[in-house]
Motif scaffolding. Structure first.
Motif, PDB file in Angstrom:
ATOM      1  N   CYS A   1       0.792  -1.240   0.032  1.00  0.00           N
ATOM      2  CA  CYS A   1      -0.088  -0.095   0.193  1.00  0.00           C
ATOM      3  C   CYS A   1       0.947   1.229   0.037  1.00  0.00           C
ATOM      4  CB  CYS A   1      -0.951   0.017   0.995  1.00  0.00           C
ATOM      5  SG  CYS A   1      -1.989  -1.313   1.579  1.00  0.00           S
ATOM      6  N   PHE A   2       0.496   2.174  -0.835  1.00  0.00           N
ATOM      7  CA  PHE A   2       1.303   3.502  -0.706  1.00  0.00           C
ATOM      8  C   PHE A   2       0.419   4.566  -0.615  1.00  0.00           C
ATOM      9  CE2 PHE A   2       3.715   0.166  -3.247  1.00  0.00           C
ATOM     10  CZ  PHE A   2       4.598   0.506  -2.985  1.00  0.00           C
ATOM     11  N   SER A   3       1.021   5.766   0.163  1.00  0.00           N
ATOM     12  CA  SER A   3       0.372   6.878   0.205  1.00  0.00           C
ATOM     13  C   SER A   3       1.433   7.634  -0.868  1.00  0.00           C
ATOM     14  CB  SER A   3       0.407   7.586   1.612  1.00  0.00           C
ATOM     15  OG  SER A   3      -0.063   8.915   1.599  1.00  0.00           O
ATOM     16  N   SER A   4       0.587   8.732  -1.785  1.00  0.00           N
ATOM     17  CA  SER A   4       1.477   9.183  -2.621  1.00  0.00           C
ATOM     18  C   SER A   4       2.384  10.341  -2.133  1.00  0.00           C
ATOM     19  CB  SER A   4       0.531   9.774  -3.816  1.00  0.00           C
ATOM     20  OG  SER A   4      -0.075  11.014  -3.175  1.00  0.00           O
ATOM     21  N   ALA A   5       3.522  10.715  -2.887  1.00  0.00           N
ATOM     22  CA  ALA A   5       4.242  11.594  -2.582  1.00  0.00           C
ATOM     23  C   ALA A   5       3.569  13.227  -2.192  1.00  0.00           C
ATOM     24  CB  ALA A   5       5.323  12.057  -3.645  1.00  0.00           C
ATOM     25  N   ALA A   6       2.482  13.340  -2.639  1.00  0.00           N
ATOM     26  CA  ALA A   6       1.633  14.688  -2.324  1.00  0.00           C
ATOM     27  C   ALA A   6       0.873  14.126  -0.987  1.00  0.00           C
ATOM     28  CB  ALA A   6       0.920  14.841  -3.491  1.00  0.00           C
ATOM     29  N   GLY A   7       1.081  13.178  -0.404  1.00  0.00           N
ATOM     30  CA  GLY A   7      -0.005  12.809   0.578  1.00  0.00           C
ATOM     31  C   GLY A   7      -0.231  13.806   1.545  1.00  0.00           C
ATOM     32  N   ALA A   8       0.700  14.638   2.035  1.00  0.00           N
ATOM     33  CA  ALA A   8       0.233  15.711   2.946  1.00  0.00           C
ATOM     34  C   ALA A   8      -0.701  16.509   2.630  1.00  0.00           C
ATOM     35  CB  ALA A   8       1.563  16.262   3.308  1.00  0.00           C
ATOM     36  N   ALA A   9      -0.873  16.616   1.277  1.00  0.00           N
ATOM     37  CA  ALA A   9      -1.917  17.674   0.469  1.00  0.00           C
ATOM     38  C   ALA A   9      -3.031  16.919   0.244  1.00  0.00           C
ATOM     39  CB  ALA A   9      -0.964  18.503  -0.519  1.00  0.00           C
ATOM     40  N   SER A  10      -2.810  15.676  -0.539  1.00  0.00           N
ATOM     41  CA  SER A  10      -3.869  15.017  -1.109  1.00  0.00           C
ATOM     42  C   SER A  10      -4.147  13.667  -0.485  1.00  0.00           C
ATOM     43  CB  SER A  10      -3.629  14.770  -2.479  1.00  0.00           C
ATOM     44  OG  SER A  10      -2.663  14.021  -2.639  1.00  0.00           O
ATOM     45  N   GLY A  11      -3.356  12.898  -0.021  1.00  0.00           N
ATOM     46  CA  GLY A  11      -3.548  11.639   0.760  1.00  0.00           C
ATOM     47  C   GLY A  11      -4.095  10.521  -0.366  1.00  0.00           C
ATOM     48  N   VAL A  12      -3.618  10.661  -1.389  1.00  0.00           N
ATOM     49  CA  VAL A  12      -4.130   9.877  -2.333  1.00  0.00           C
ATOM     50  C   VAL A  12      -3.566   8.424  -2.210  1.00  0.00           C
ATOM     51  CG1 VAL A  12      -4.613   9.020  -4.811  1.00  0.00           C
ATOM     52  CG2 VAL A  12      -4.832  11.364  -4.280  1.00  0.00           C
ATOM     53  N   LEU A  13      -4.289   7.420  -2.053  1.00  0.00           N
ATOM     54  CA  LEU A  13      -3.727   6.017  -1.814  1.00  0.00           C
ATOM     55  C   LEU A  13      -3.661   5.245  -2.793  1.00  0.00           C
ATOM     56  CD1 LEU A  13      -3.197   3.911   0.603  1.00  0.00           C
ATOM     57  CD2 LEU A  13      -5.420   3.297   0.674  1.00  0.00           C
ATOM     58  N   HIS A  14      -2.617   4.504  -3.120  1.00  0.00           N
ATOM     59  CA  HIS A  14      -2.253   3.683  -4.104  1.00  0.00           C
ATOM     60  C   HIS A  14      -1.777   2.186  -3.590  1.00  0.00           C
ATOM     61  CE1 HIS A  14      -1.345   7.576  -5.826  1.00  0.00           C
ATOM     62  NE2 HIS A  14      -1.277   7.123  -6.872  1.00  0.00           N
ATOM     63  N   ILE A  15      -1.968   1.359  -4.350  1.00  0.00           N
ATOM     64  CA  ILE A  15      -2.096   0.005  -3.872  1.00  0.00           C
ATOM     65  C   ILE A  15      -1.719  -0.984  -4.813  1.00  0.00           C
ATOM     66  CG2 ILE A  15      -4.621  -0.865  -4.207  1.00  0.00           C
ATOM     67  CD1 ILE A  15      -4.324  -2.108  -1.290  1.00  0.00           C
ATOM     68  N   CYS A  16      -1.013  -2.176  -4.726  1.00  0.00           N
ATOM     69  CA  CYS A  16      -0.598  -3.081  -5.715  1.00  0.00           C
ATOM     70  C   CYS A  16      -0.450  -4.440  -5.123  1.00  0.00           C
ATOM     71  CB  CYS A  16       0.452  -2.755  -6.475  1.00  0.00           C
ATOM     72  SG  CYS A  16       2.193  -2.512  -5.902  1.00  0.00           S
ATOM     73  N   GLY A  17      -0.378  -5.437  -6.048  1.00  0.00           N
ATOM     74  CA  GLY A  17       0.017  -6.724  -5.298  1.00  0.00           C
ATOM     75  C   GLY A  17      -1.336  -7.677  -5.944  1.00  0.00           C
ATOM     76  N   THR A  18      -1.372  -8.849  -5.183  1.00  0.00           N
ATOM     77  CA  THR A  18      -2.333  -9.684  -5.464  1.00  0.00           C
ATOM     78  C   THR A  18      -3.753  -9.344  -5.025  1.00  0.00           C
ATOM     79  OG1 THR A  18      -3.233 -11.939  -4.933  1.00  0.00           O
ATOM     80  CG2 THR A  18      -1.918 -10.997  -3.228  1.00  0.00           C
ATOM     81  N   ALA A  19      -4.730  -9.450  -5.640  1.00  0.00           N
ATOM     82  CA  ALA A  19      -5.924  -9.189  -5.454  1.00  0.00           C
ATOM     83  C   ALA A  19      -6.947 -10.316  -4.618  1.00  0.00           C
ATOM     84  CB  ALA A  19      -6.784  -8.810  -6.619  1.00  0.00           C
ATOM     85  N   GLU A  20      -6.167 -11.370  -4.344  1.00  0.00           N
ATOM     86  CA  GLU A  20      -7.138 -12.397  -3.538  1.00  0.00           C
ATOM     87  C   GLU A  20      -8.007 -11.861  -2.460  1.00  0.00           C
ATOM     88  OE1 GLU A  20      -4.934 -15.487  -2.146  1.00  0.00           O
ATOM     89  OE2 GLU A  20      -3.296 -14.123  -1.164  1.00  0.00           O
ATOM     90  N   TYR A  21      -8.964 -12.438  -2.256  1.00  0.00           N
ATOM     91  CA  TYR A  21      -9.957 -11.908  -0.889  1.00  0.00           C
ATOM     92  C   TYR A  21     -10.232 -10.366  -1.322  1.00  0.00           C
ATOM     93  CZ  TYR A  21      -8.814 -16.531   0.671  1.00  0.00           C
ATOM     94  OH  TYR A  21      -8.598 -17.890   0.887  1.00  0.00           O
ATOM     95  N   ASN A  22     -10.105  -9.808  -2.468  1.00  0.00           N
ATOM     96  CA  ASN A  22     -10.604  -8.467  -2.729  1.00  0.00           C
ATOM     97  C   ASN A  22      -9.670  -7.684  -1.739  1.00  0.00           C
ATOM     98  OD1 ASN A  22     -13.396  -9.689  -3.066  1.00  0.00           O
ATOM     99  ND2 ASN A  22     -12.831  -8.394  -4.466  1.00  0.00           N
ATOM    100  N   LYS A  23      -8.282  -7.885  -1.339  1.00  0.00           N
ATOM    101  CA  LYS A  23      -7.628  -7.045  -0.322  1.00  0.00           C
ATOM    102  C   LYS A  23      -7.041  -5.807  -1.093  1.00  0.00           C
ATOM    103  CE  LYS A  23      -3.614 -10.404  -0.733  1.00  0.00           C
ATOM    104  NZ  LYS A  23      -3.151 -11.270   0.230  1.00  0.00           N
ATOM    105  N   LEU A  24      -7.232  -5.795  -2.472  1.00  0.00           N
ATOM    106  CA  LEU A  24      -6.600  -4.433  -3.028  1.00  0.00           C
ATOM    107  C   LEU A  24      -7.758  -3.326  -2.886  1.00  0.00           C
ATOM    108  CD1 LEU A  24      -4.706  -5.365  -6.141  1.00  0.00           C
ATOM    109  CD2 LEU A  24      -3.955  -5.189  -3.842  1.00  0.00           C
TER     110      LEU A  24
END
Length: 218
Positions: A17-40
């Motif tokens: 899971c990633f919080s973008s570099a602009a997280g302090a201003a926008s806090g957009v959450l990014h995520i990657c990896g396996t989608a099993e059990y809908n955990k993405l």
């Protein structure tokens, strides 16, 4: 550059899971990896090999994120907590018996609690508040498999968050971490606390015994 990475181990590829570099201003959450059990949190079974914003949270500034074995959770800038993925042991805290949440769902039981940090274990979740309280929910253990990592003095499974009574009074937590079937906390004085399944000496007490309520190590 991406900040705030959290990694979780699993049978398939790890989720990140990633919080973008602009997280302090926008806090957009990014995520990657396996989608099993809908955990993405995209509502489908498609793996992502590069970080992608979660549509359900794009308009919600995220300040903290945690990834477990089969579920994920995040704290929004307003203190709201969201969870998604496998719910079979109650680890999402949604108060339901459904097997999974396909997309991020609001954990209503924590509204107004002031949560600032989360940790996702394999089948349970911990939350720490700004006041040093700790909440836990999910798998509490069983007679046959031993203790879980909830810390309430019993092996009861919880579908909604409950305050761990050891923290928030004289002892206030500064950090919490959930493992497979055990948990740890560091208090504001630097003390380390552990509880849950004790096999292989993972709790740090020099034995393999379970601890149902939290105990200070050392």
């Amino acid at each position: 550059m991406l900040r705030g990475a959290a990694k979780a181990s699993g049978a398939k590829a790890a989720v990140r899971c990633f919080s973008s570099a602009a997280g302090a201003a926008s806090g957009v959450l990014h995520i990657c990896g396996t989608a099993e059990y809908n955990k993405l949190g995209f509502g489908d079974s498609q793996d992502r090999e590069a970080p992608v914003p979660i549509p359900a949270l794009e308009a919600t500034p995220i300040v903290h994120v945690a990834c477990g074995k089969y579920h994920s959770a995040a704290v929004a800038a307003d203190g709201s907590v969201y969870a998604w993925g496998l719910e079979a042991s109650g680890q999402l805290g949604l108060g339901s018996r459904r097997t999974k949440a396909h997309t991020p769902a609001l954990v209503e039981a924590l509204s107004g609690a002031g949560v600032t940090q989360l940790s996702c274990g394999s089948y349970h979740t911990l939350a720490r508040t700004a006041e040093g309280e700790v909440y836990s929910w999910g798998f509490g253990g069983s007679f046959f498999s031993g203790a879980g990592g909830l810390g309430h003095g019993d092996r009861q499974q919880l579908e909604t968050p409950k305050v761990v009574s050891a923290f928030g009074g004289d002892v206030r937590a500064a950090y919490v971490s959930g493992g497979g079937y055990h948990s740890l906390a560091v208090d504001r004085e630097g003390g380390v606390w552990s509880w849950g399944r004790g096999e292989w000496g993972r709790l740090g007490f020099g034995d393999a015994s379970d601890r149902l309520p939290p105990e200070r190590v050392g």
